[in-house]
Design an enzyme around this catalytic site. Structure first.
Site, PDB file in Angstrom:
ATOM      1  N   ASP A 100       1.500  10.366   3.694  1.00  0.00           N
ATOM      2  CA  ASP A 100       2.263  11.242   4.588  1.00  0.00           C
ATOM      3  C   ASP A 100       1.286  12.167   5.309  1.00  0.00           C
ATOM      4  O   ASP A 100       1.003  13.275   4.858  1.00  0.00           O
ATOM      5  CB  ASP A 100       3.268  12.050   3.761  1.00  0.00           C
ATOM      6  CG  ASP A 100       4.398  12.602   4.613  1.00  0.00           C
ATOM      7  OD1 ASP A 100       4.490  12.210   5.787  1.00  0.00           O
ATOM      8  OD2 ASP A 100       5.174  13.420   4.105  1.00  0.00           O
ATOM      9  N   TYR A 153      -6.890   2.190   6.555  1.00  0.00           N
ATOM     10  CA  TYR A 153      -6.009   1.096   6.135  1.00  0.00           C
ATOM     11  C   TYR A 153      -5.985  -0.103   7.083  1.00  0.00           C
ATOM     12  O   TYR A 153      -5.277  -1.080   6.816  1.00  0.00           O
ATOM     13  CB  TYR A 153      -4.578   1.604   5.936  1.00  0.00           C
ATOM     14  CG  TYR A 153      -3.961   2.256   7.163  1.00  0.00           C
ATOM     15  CD1 TYR A 153      -3.630   1.524   8.301  1.00  0.00           C
ATOM     16  CD2 TYR A 153      -3.700   3.624   7.183  1.00  0.00           C
ATOM     17  CE1 TYR A 153      -3.074   2.118   9.412  1.00  0.00           C
ATOM     18  CE2 TYR A 153      -3.126   4.236   8.283  1.00  0.00           C
ATOM     19  CZ  TYR A 153      -2.817   3.476   9.396  1.00  0.00           C
ATOM     20  OH  TYR A 153      -2.272   4.067  10.505  1.00  0.00           O
ATOM     21  N   GLU A 209       0.848  -1.197   0.000  1.00  0.00           N
ATOM     22  CA  GLU A 209       0.000   0.000   0.000  1.00  0.00           C
ATOM     23  C   GLU A 209       0.880   1.243   0.000  1.00  0.00           C
ATOM     24  O   GLU A 209       2.009   1.207   0.496  1.00  0.00           O
ATOM     25  CB  GLU A 209      -0.893   0.023   1.253  1.00  0.00           C
ATOM     26  CG  GLU A 209      -1.789  -1.190   1.403  1.00  0.00           C
ATOM     27  CD  GLU A 209      -2.379  -1.271   2.799  1.00  0.00           C
ATOM     28  OE1 GLU A 209      -3.311  -0.504   3.099  1.00  0.00           O
ATOM     29  OE2 GLU A 209      -1.886  -2.096   3.591  1.00  0.00           O
ATOM     30  N   CYS A 220      25.710  36.353  26.715  1.00  0.00           N
ATOM     31  CA  CYS A 220      25.403  36.537  25.287  1.00  0.00           C
ATOM     32  C   CYS A 220      23.895  36.432  25.078  1.00  0.00           C
ATOM     33  O   CYS A 220      23.269  35.436  25.479  1.00  0.00           O
ATOM     34  CB  CYS A 220      26.129  35.477  24.465  1.00  0.00           C
ATOM     35  SG  CYS A 220      25.679  35.477  22.726  1.00  0.00           S
ATOM     36  N   CYS A 229      27.246  38.958  20.372  1.00  0.00           N
ATOM     37  CA  CYS A 229      27.774  39.797  21.458  1.00  0.00           C
ATOM     38  C   CYS A 229      29.181  40.325  21.209  1.00  0.00           C
ATOM     39  O   CYS A 229      29.670  41.163  21.961  1.00  0.00           O
ATOM     40  CB  CYS A 229      27.736  39.023  22.780  1.00  0.00           C
ATOM     41  SG  CYS A 229      28.932  37.667  22.860  1.00  0.00           S
ATOM     42  N   CYS A 264      31.913  36.484  18.194  1.00  0.00           N
ATOM     43  CA  CYS A 264      30.501  36.091  18.217  1.00  0.00           C
ATOM     44  C   CYS A 264      29.665  37.099  17.420  1.00  0.00           C
ATOM     45  O   CYS A 264      29.762  38.311  17.657  1.00  0.00           O
ATOM     46  CB  CYS A 264      30.005  36.037  19.666  1.00  0.00           C
ATOM     47  SG  CYS A 264      28.226  35.728  19.806  1.00  0.00           S
ATOM     48  N   CYS A 295      30.901  30.530  21.550  1.00  0.00           N
ATOM     49  CA  CYS A 295      30.931  31.760  22.339  1.00  0.00           C
ATOM     50  C   CYS A 295      30.797  31.358  23.800  1.00  0.00           C
ATOM     51  O   CYS A 295      29.834  30.669  24.164  1.00  0.00           O
ATOM     52  CB  CYS A 295      29.788  32.689  21.925  1.00  0.00           C
ATOM     53  SG  CYS A 295      29.599  34.128  23.015  1.00  0.00           S
ATOM     54  N   LYS A 306       2.259   4.599   1.373  1.00  0.00           N
ATOM     55  CA  LYS A 306       2.405   5.137   2.734  1.00  0.00           C
ATOM     56  C   LYS A 306       2.051   6.629   2.704  1.00  0.00           C
ATOM     57  O   LYS A 306       2.860   7.459   2.301  1.00  0.00           O
ATOM     58  CB  LYS A 306       3.824   4.919   3.264  1.00  0.00           C
ATOM     59  CG  LYS A 306       4.001   5.295   4.723  1.00  0.00           C
ATOM     60  CD  LYS A 306       5.385   4.912   5.218  1.00  0.00           C
ATOM     61  CE  LYS A 306       5.547   5.271   6.686  1.00  0.00           C
ATOM     62  NZ  LYS A 306       5.465   6.713   6.941  1.00  0.00           N
ATOM     63  N   LYS A 317      10.961   3.316   2.947  1.00  0.00           N
ATOM     64  CA  LYS A 317      11.021   4.775   2.815  1.00  0.00           C
ATOM     65  C   LYS A 317      11.744   5.144   1.521  1.00  0.00           C
ATOM     66  O   LYS A 317      12.830   4.641   1.245  1.00  0.00           O
ATOM     67  CB  LYS A 317      11.753   5.404   4.014  1.00  0.00           C
ATOM     68  CG  LYS A 317      11.124   5.082   5.365  1.00  0.00           C
ATOM     69  CD  LYS A 317       9.703   5.597   5.500  1.00  0.00           C
ATOM     70  CE  LYS A 317       9.639   7.091   5.619  1.00  0.00           C
ATOM     71  NZ  LYS A 317      10.052   7.615   6.910  1.00  0.00           N
TER      72      LYS A 317
END
Length: 671
Positions: free
Chosen positions: A117, A222, A113, A427, A407, A404, A422, A115, A310
């Site tokens: 989403d 399903y 079947e 910060c 800061c 950074c 940092c 799948k 998948k």
């Protein structure tokens, strides 16, 4: 019109309109014009207004009704809604097929079947009437979203048979609905949804059903649960039966005699996937026979008779326009690619993390490059390759700054780390990210206090540390954008409720370096109070399973800071709970399991159990499964091709079991 005549006409209209809904939304074969349908609906609505005592819950007029909810009630599923194990390639599928054959022989077939989403849901019917719908939740307990599911017109409010059953499926947002919704959001200056799955889940978790109704969701059913029809012997028979009841089942399914036919089905839909009017992220493969499904059984999380293949991540090419820097709550400076917007796996991508400077150098990523982008796991955008052959000489190399970006403090690279960091505790970027972490779901779980609201509060200087959250007032919150009276009241209630959280939520929320949610719970169970944890020594911490030297050093250093001690004192003063509230695990004396309180390591290839199955069953019996062998390890389970972990166990004199010995002990203890 008298009452009897009205009742007869209402029943006639309800049946007629329900049939038209079925033809339009399930069969996709409308038999009447929209104008005729609308006229009949108006007549029914008028009659029900005139005779309200004749209005029924399965009437087509009740698709959207009632007032908005304050929250969703919890629903316990009659049987667990399990997730599926995943396959990512042909080898995984053939391994799955081999295990099925070992268990049931060669006489079986599969059903394949698409799948979908979307969001897994459960529908309950009593005597044919739709009475309750729920989300999957954690598989055992979900949320009651009946009112929102009623807005999905392909869900019949009454079945074609007066039967009681539970049926499961996937609610989703069609591509067309998703595009229209995001266009509307962008026109209103709102953040668009990332993909149709998020849009569907967000729509079904709206407390006002009218919002869900406006989103034009759909569903495919399903699985049949909670009914045992003698005529249903297979999964494919069950799907056909659902169709006879008037439920919508995906037609793009196939019964396959063997794994070769499964692979052909996957190949076909890998190519045809973009042509579908909805998103799919793979193919579900199930053993068809219900009797064989029962013999194969399930693990704690997934059935052994099914797997989800998948699809490989979709690759697209786009231009890397710039690289921006962000500072996380631990001070790590992360470069992010700013991309020419491109559609990937169902959503538009404009940003992708580049992780660190070393990765940028390794892949020779430059501003202006043509790059290949994927979504890792169909979720996280990632730049995987640079098309150097398309360079024209105008591309610019990128170098990380020395200071950074928030800061201005000098950035450092700590020993053993690839990231620049940092280390200024004041910060602004770190403080803001720390606040966002503190209110997140796995931490203090303050609903309504998301990233945008935290940012607004921080920029308005209403909050400077996490204790300030508990001093917020109605007057401050009502000033924020898109915060109405009800939203403010709900947020204040959520903040108040978070004070009662168990200790592990607070420990994790404080953001102690190296301490994740699992370690936070371990610490809460062991020390029971924040005061006991705060004065723990390095030696005491390293004596706890799961707490290593690096984590112990981090915990001790954290609580030695004057600022932390002041913060804990302030949180106490506003009533934040400092004690563990959960159940204490059984001690070895209380639990006769040989695994109880022991640290076990799994190594090598297990033939009869997956690594996760073994882990779950050992942990259910009180054991702790670790990934590495040390002097604290009590037992090693060694499968085939066990390597360095087995050697280290032998060197340390640690007891070693075979998989057969493990299975014997599990069988004895699980009776």
């Amino acid at each position: 019109m008298d009452l009897q005549a009205a009742e007869n006409r209402i029943k006639q209209l309800q049946q007629q309109l329900n049939q038209y809904n079925y033809e339009y939304y399930v069969l996709d074969q409308p038999s009447v014009q929209d104008s005729e349908y609308d006229q009949l609906m108006k007549e029914l609505n008028d009659l029900e207004e005139q005779f309200p005592q004749l209005k029924t819950s399965d009437s087509p007029t009740q698709r959207v009704g009632g007032v908005a909810l304050d929250s969703f009630a919890k629903v316990q599923h009659q049987s667990p809604m399990l997730s599926l194990a995943n396959a990512f390639n042909e080898s995984d599928l053939r391994d799955f097929d081999r295990k099925i054959r070992q268990a049931v022989g060669d006489d079986f077939s599969y059903v394949c079947e698409l799948k979908i989403d979307g969001l897994a849901v459960s529908l309950h019917y009593e005597d044919g009437l739709f009475v309750q719908g729920a989300t999957r939740g954690d598989g055992t307990i979900g949320e009651d979203i009946t009112a929102n599911l009623k807005t999905i017109r392909s869900i019949p409010l009454r079945l074609k048979e007066n039967i009681s059953l539970e049926v499961r499926g996937e609610a989703y947002m069609p591509k067309r609905s998703f595009e229209a919704l995001n266009q509307k959001k962008e026109e209103n200056g709102e953040e668009p949804f990332a993909n149709p799955r998020n849009a569907a889940a967000g729509s079904l978790r709206q407390l006002d059903p009218r919002i869900a109704a406006s989103r034009n969701l759909d569903i495919f059913l399903y699985a049949l649960a909670g009914i045992r029809e003698s005529s249903i012997n297979s999964h494919s028979d069950g799907l056909s039966y659902l169709e006879t009841l008037g439920l919508k089942v995906n037609q793009e399914r196939r019964k396959c005699a063997n794994i070769e036919e499964v692979l052909l089905f996957i190949e076909n839909w890998t190519e045809k996937r973009p042509s579908l009017p909805y998103e799919i992220d793979g193919i579900v493969i199930k053993v068809d026979s219900l009797e064989q499904q029962e013999r194969l059984g399930t693990t704690a999380k997934s059935p052994r008779w099914a797997i989800a293949y998948k699809f490989p991540a979709e690759e697209v090419v786009t231009t890397l326009k710039d690289i921006e820097l962000s500072v996380g709550r631990t001070g790590v400076v992360t470069p992010t690619a700013i991309l020419e917007p491109v559609r990937v796996a169902g959503s538009t991508v404009q940003r992708a993390s580049l992780h660190n400077e070393d990765l940028i150098r390794e892949r020779d990523i430059r501003i202006g490059d043509q790059v290949v982008v994927i979504k890792a796991g169909d979720i996280i955008p990632e730049v995987i390759k640079v098309l150097t052959e398309k360079r024209n000489g105008e591309e610019k190399e990128f170098s990380m700054p020395k200071n950074c970006p928030t800061c201005g403090s000098e950035l450092v690279r700590l020993d053993g780390e690839v990231a620049l960091r940092c280390i200024n505790p004041k910060c602004d970027a770190q403080i803001r990210e720390g606040l966002i972490h503190f209110v997140s779901r796995d931490a203090m779980n303050i609903e309504g206090l998301g990233e945008k609201v935290v940012s607004q509060l921080f920029e308005a200087e209403f909050i400077h540390d996490v204790a300030d959250i508990y001093h917020l007032t109605y007057e401050q919150l009502i000033e924020l954008e898109r915060m109405g009276e009800k939203s403010v009241t709900n947020l204040l209630n959520a903040i108040k409720a978070s004070k009662e959280n168990s200790l592990e939520k607070l420990i994790f929320g404080l953001g102690i370096r190296h301490v994740g949610a699992k370690a936070a719970k371990t610490l809460a169970i062991y020390f029971e109070t924040m005061d006991q944890l705060a004065k723990a020594s390095r030696e005491e911490l390293t004596n706890i399973n799961e707490i290593g030297e690096k984590m112990a050093d981090s915990i001790v250093t954290f609580f030695e800071q004057d600022e932390v001690q002041e913060l804990i004192f302030e949180l106490k003063s506003v009533g934040v709970n400092m004690n563990y509230k959960g159940p204490k695990p059984l001690s070895p004396e209380e639990n006769d399991s040989i695994f109880s309180g022991k640290t076990i390591v799994l190594t090598g290839k297990l033939e009869n159990l997956t690594r996760n199955e073994a882990k779950e069953r050992i942990e259910a019996l009180g054991g702790n499964v670790s990934g590495s062998v040390s002097k604290k390890t009590h037992l090693v389970i060694a499968g085939e091709e066990a390597g360095s972990k087995l050697k280290k166990a032998n060197d340390l004199g640690i007891e070693v079991w075979s998989e057969e010995k493990l299975l014997e002990e599990l069988k004895r203890l699980e009776v």
